[in-house]
Design an enzyme around this catalytic site. Structure first.
Site, short mmCIF file in Angstrom:
data_model
loop_
_atom_site.label_atom_id
_atom_site.label_comp_id
_atom_site.label_asym_id
_atom_site.label_seq_id
_atom_site.Cartn_x
_atom_site.Cartn_y
_atom_site.Cartn_z
N ASN A 244 0.82 -1.21 0.00
CA ASN A 244 0.00 0.00 0.00
C ASN A 244 0.86 1.26 0.00
O ASN A 244 1.95 1.27 0.56
CB ASN A 244 -0.92 0.01 1.23
CG ASN A 244 -1.88 -1.16 1.22
OD1 ASN A 244 -2.04 -1.81 0.19
ND2 ASN A 244 -2.49 -1.46 2.35
N ASP B 153 -0.61 4.22 1.02
CA ASP B 153 -1.41 5.22 1.75
C ASP B 153 -0.77 5.68 3.07
O ASP B 153 -1.24 6.65 3.68
CB ASP B 153 -2.83 4.68 2.00
CG ASP B 153 -2.85 3.32 2.73
OD1 ASP B 153 -1.97 3.06 3.58
OD2 ASP B 153 -3.78 2.52 2.45
N HIS C 230 5.79 -0.52 -2.73
CA HIS C 230 5.35 0.18 -3.95
C HIS C 230 5.41 1.69 -3.82
O HIS C 230 4.77 2.40 -4.58
CB HIS C 230 3.93 -0.27 -4.33
CG HIS C 230 3.87 -1.72 -4.77
ND1 HIS C 230 2.69 -2.43 -4.87
CD2 HIS C 230 4.85 -2.57 -5.15
CE1 HIS C 230 2.96 -3.67 -5.28
NE2 HIS C 230 4.27 -3.78 -5.45
N THR D 188 -4.76 -8.94 0.37
CA THR D 188 -4.18 -8.80 -0.97
C THR D 188 -4.66 -9.93 -1.86
O THR D 188 -4.81 -11.07 -1.39
CB THR D 188 -2.63 -8.77 -0.92
OG1 THR D 188 -2.14 -8.71 -2.28
CG2 THR D 188 -2.01 -9.96 -0.21
N SER D 189 -4.87 -9.61 -3.13
CA SER D 189 -5.24 -10.65 -4.08
C SER D 189 -4.03 -11.50 -4.45
O SER D 189 -4.17 -12.54 -5.09
CB SER D 189 -5.88 -10.03 -5.33
OG SER D 189 -5.02 -9.06 -5.88
N ASN E 217 -8.36 -12.41 4.77
CA ASN E 217 -8.96 -11.76 3.61
C ASN E 217 -10.47 -11.86 3.76
O ASN E 217 -10.97 -12.66 4.55
CB ASN E 217 -8.50 -12.47 2.31
CG ASN E 217 -8.65 -11.59 1.08
OD1 ASN E 217 -9.74 -11.14 0.75
ND2 ASN E 217 -7.54 -11.33 0.40
N GLU F 283 -12.26 -12.95 1.39
CA GLU F 283 -12.68 -14.15 0.65
C GLU F 283 -11.45 -14.89 0.15
O GLU F 283 -10.35 -14.32 0.13
CB GLU F 283 -13.56 -13.73 -0.52
CG GLU F 283 -12.84 -12.76 -1.44
CD GLU F 283 -13.78 -12.04 -2.40
OE1 GLU F 283 -14.98 -11.96 -2.09
OE2 GLU F 283 -13.29 -11.58 -3.43
#
Ligand code: BJW
Length: 258
Positions: A108, A110, A125, A194-195, A226, A228
């Protein structure tokens, strides 16, 4: 619809924390979702209205820097309005318990982990709050102040870009290496929100799982938090499915750090 806390999975996850383990955490956009920061790959996600190639690649920036700055200024403005949620706070508490046996690698940009008090943070990142000059290369922390749509470097007059890692760009020197080194040594990897499809960050999961095959320590325990199941859920030891702003504080409670 509220869903019940996945307490059985949380208890199984908490059992791994006996004896002060070394813990690496990998976070993604989902950890900030409950703060009000949109994720990327949801149907109403951050890319909505934009093509990834237009706003998150060096080519996109070269084609239309004002559009890219518009996109990042809007995100800066959004982050200025939000605060860390109990999931960020729980991770800061875990760090306070474990000290240098803890490391947090976040995808992230942010800054909310730092706002929550986490210190041992690797920003894989980059950061929304920093700019980088295309001419003199100076990286500056501009906080979340509103910038022009084509901001200029106060030091040399060159054009600025967000200090963000776009697709096809290398991660900041040393940052991924530090995360990978810790991944080779940790006892537990916690993967949150995270995906796990973007590399090299997602490769931390492979390292912890496969290191024994390459003569390193046996595989570490992998816990996934997560909403899902994801691309990596079949590989993890415990999957805790629910909002991380609720499940992470409950984990801390169960391991006695809440
Ligand atoms: C909740 C929740 C709640 C919701 N509670 N959970 C190896 C294999 C294949 C491809 C590659 C490879 N190596 C390199 C690549 C190419 C590329 C890549 O990975 N592509 C893949 C997409 C296929 N990687 C790169 O280009 C990287 N650079 C690189 O490798 O350099 C070497 C190189 C040099 C030269 C040429 C080629 C290579 C750089 C990657 C940079 C990624 N940057 C971005 C955008 C910038 C940051 C920004 O503007 O914010 O970073 S992409 C975007 O995805 C962003 C994120 O950090 C990143 C990850 O997304 P994340 O965080 O996982 O978000 P989502 O939305 O996907 O998932 C959210 C999850 O949360 C979901 O699962 C929800 O269910 C969950 N959730 N609410 C818990 N309340």
């Amino acid at each position: 619809m509220t869903r019940p806390m996945p307490d059985a999975e949380l208890r199984r996850a908490a059992d791994y924390f006996k004896g002060s383990p070394r813990v690496l955490v990998l976070t993604g956009a989902g950890v900030s979702a409950e703060s009000g920061v949109p994720t990327f790959r949801a149907s109403d996600g951050l890319w909505e209205g934009h093509r990834i190639e237009d706003v998150a690649t060096p080519d996109g920036f070269a084609r239309d820097p004002a559009l890219v700055w518009q996109f990042y200024n809007a995100r800066r403005a959004n982050v200025a309005l939000v605060s860390p949620n109990p999931g960020h706070v729980a991770l800061a508490r875990l760090e306070a318990e474990l000290g240098d046996r803890f490391l947090l690698a976040t995808q992230n940009v942010d800054g909310l982990h730092l706002d929550a008090g986490s210190k041992r943070v690797l920003e894989l990142h980059g950061s929304l709050r920093r700019t980088r000059c295309l001419s003199c290369k100076v990286v500056a922390d501009r906080g979340l102040e509103v910038l022009a749509n084509r901001p200029i470097c106060p030091a040399c007059g060159g054009f600025l870009r967000p200090d963000i890692v776009w697709f096809h760009e290398m991660l900041p020197p040393g940052v991924m290496e530090a995360a990978q080194k810790f991944a080779l040594q940790c006892d537990i990897l916690i993967v949150v929100g995270t995906s796990a499809v973007v590399y090299p960050a997602a490769g931390l999961i492979d390292i912890v799982r496969d290191r024994g095959d390459y003569g390193g320590r046996p595989a570490g325990t992998i816990l996934e938090f997560n909403l899902e199941p994801t691309a990596v859920s079949d590989l993890v030891d415990v999957g805790v499915f629910g909002p991380s702003g609720q499940t992470l504080p409950r984990l801390l409670e169960l391991i006695g750090g809440g």
